[in-house]
Write a protein that holds these residues in place. Structure first.
Motif, PDB file in Angstrom:
ATOM      1  N   ALA A 129       0.834  -1.208   0.000  1.00  0.00           N
ATOM      2  CA  ALA A 129       0.000   0.000   0.000  1.00  0.00           C
ATOM      3  C   ALA A 129       0.869   1.258   0.000  1.00  0.00           C
ATOM      4  CB  ALA A 129      -0.939  -0.013   1.205  1.00  0.00           C
ATOM      5  N   ALA A 132       2.597   1.651  -3.363  1.00  0.00           N
ATOM      6  CA  ALA A 132       1.708   2.246  -4.372  1.00  0.00           C
ATOM      7  C   ALA A 132       1.753   3.767  -4.286  1.00  0.00           C
ATOM      8  CB  ALA A 132       0.285   1.728  -4.186  1.00  0.00           C
ATOM      9  N   GLU A 133       1.782   4.301  -3.066  1.00  0.00           N
ATOM     10  CA  GLU A 133       1.878   5.756  -2.912  1.00  0.00           C
ATOM     11  C   GLU A 133       3.202   6.283  -3.468  1.00  0.00           C
ATOM     12  OE1 GLU A 133       0.811   7.680   0.699  1.00  0.00           O
ATOM     13  OE2 GLU A 133      -0.575   6.084   1.243  1.00  0.00           O
ATOM     14  N   ASP A 136       2.967   6.201  -7.245  1.00  0.00           N
ATOM     15  CA  ASP A 136       2.094   7.298  -7.701  1.00  0.00           C
ATOM     16  C   ASP A 136       2.839   8.626  -7.680  1.00  0.00           C
ATOM     17  OD1 ASP A 136      -0.339   6.185  -8.489  1.00  0.00           O
ATOM     18  OD2 ASP A 136      -1.139   6.167  -6.436  1.00  0.00           O
ATOM     19  N   ASP A 145      -0.848   0.859  -9.527  1.00  0.00           N
ATOM     20  CA  ASP A 145      -2.058   0.031  -9.520  1.00  0.00           C
ATOM     21  C   ASP A 145      -1.720  -1.437  -9.247  1.00  0.00           C
ATOM     22  OD1 ASP A 145      -3.701   2.193  -9.956  1.00  0.00           O
ATOM     23  OD2 ASP A 145      -3.849   1.863 -12.125  1.00  0.00           O
ATOM     24  N   ARG A 148      -1.002  -1.700  -5.645  1.00  0.00           N
ATOM     25  CA  ARG A 148      -2.251  -1.571  -4.921  1.00  0.00           C
ATOM     26  C   ARG A 148      -3.018  -2.898  -4.927  1.00  0.00           C
ATOM     27  NH1 ARG A 148      -3.081   2.846  -7.181  1.00  0.00           N
ATOM     28  NH2 ARG A 148      -2.085   4.242  -5.723  1.00  0.00           N
ATOM     29  N   SER A 151      -1.884  -5.138  -2.385  1.00  0.00           N
ATOM     30  CA  SER A 151      -2.203  -4.731  -1.002  1.00  0.00           C
ATOM     31  C   SER A 151      -3.593  -5.180  -0.564  1.00  0.00           C
ATOM     32  CB  SER A 151      -2.083  -3.205  -0.870  1.00  0.00           C
ATOM     33  OG  SER A 151      -3.136  -2.546  -1.538  1.00  0.00           O
ATOM     34  N   TYR A 152      -4.369  -5.796  -1.454  1.00  0.00           N
ATOM     35  CA  TYR A 152      -5.724  -6.252  -1.065  1.00  0.00           C
ATOM     36  C   TYR A 152      -5.720  -7.677  -0.626  1.00  0.00           C
ATOM     37  CZ  TYR A 152      -7.298  -1.990  -3.359  1.00  0.00           C
ATOM     38  OH  TYR A 152      -7.477  -0.699  -3.702  1.00  0.00           O
TER      39      TYR A 152
END
Length: 152
Positions: A129, A132-133, A136, A145, A148, A151-152
């Motif tokens: 997570a 991903a930041e 970005d 993406d 991200r 991260s789920y």
């Protein structure tokens, strides 16, 4: 003779240690990472850590509150010297780098943290997570993406 005395002292001191040396390298888990609130970390000193590392994280948190980023880096680097394979420390360092608008450094630190995360799925989700930041912030939305999704 001097060597024998020094060796004897070291062995005696090792016997007085409050905890076994293996505790220095206990694996970090997701519970050792700071929590997110409103897009920022609540504090750098959260989680259960070796006493020396916990002290350095408290000092890093105090420095963060004062926005003394050079001191934050110093304390986190010292913590990483004590536990060089602790992904929770890399995570904190990466977060600080993101706060300083250094997303490439954050990405590098997070990728190293992922190497040491082992099979801890919750820890890896938190690392991805933040990765991903960082991606970005570098203008790499496709890679962000993908991170991200991890991260789920």
């Amino acid at each position: 003779m001097v060597r024998l005395v020094v060796l004897s002292l070291l062995l005696a001191l090792a016997g007085c240690a409050p905890s076994p040396l293996r505790q220095l390298e206990e694996p970090a888990g997701a519970d050792d990472l700071p929590d997110w609130q409103a897009g920022t970390l609540t504090a750098l000193d959260e989680g259960q850590h070796h006493p020396a590392v916990a002290s350095l994280l408290r000092q890093a948190e105090q420095a963060r509150q004062q926005r003394r980023w050079d001191r934050v880096h110093t304390y986190l680097d010292q913590a990483r010297q004590i536990q060089p394979r602790n992904p929770a420390i890399f995570y904190r360092q990466a977060w600080v780098r993101l706060q300083q608008n250094e997303p490439q450094q954050a990405e590098h630190l997070l990728r190293r943290a992922l190497v040491f995360a082992g099979e801890d799925a919750a820890l890896k989700r938190r690392l991805y997570a933040l990765l991903a930041e960082a991606l970005d912030a570098q203008g790499r939305p496709a890679e962000a993406d993908a991170a991200r999704q991890q991260s789920y």
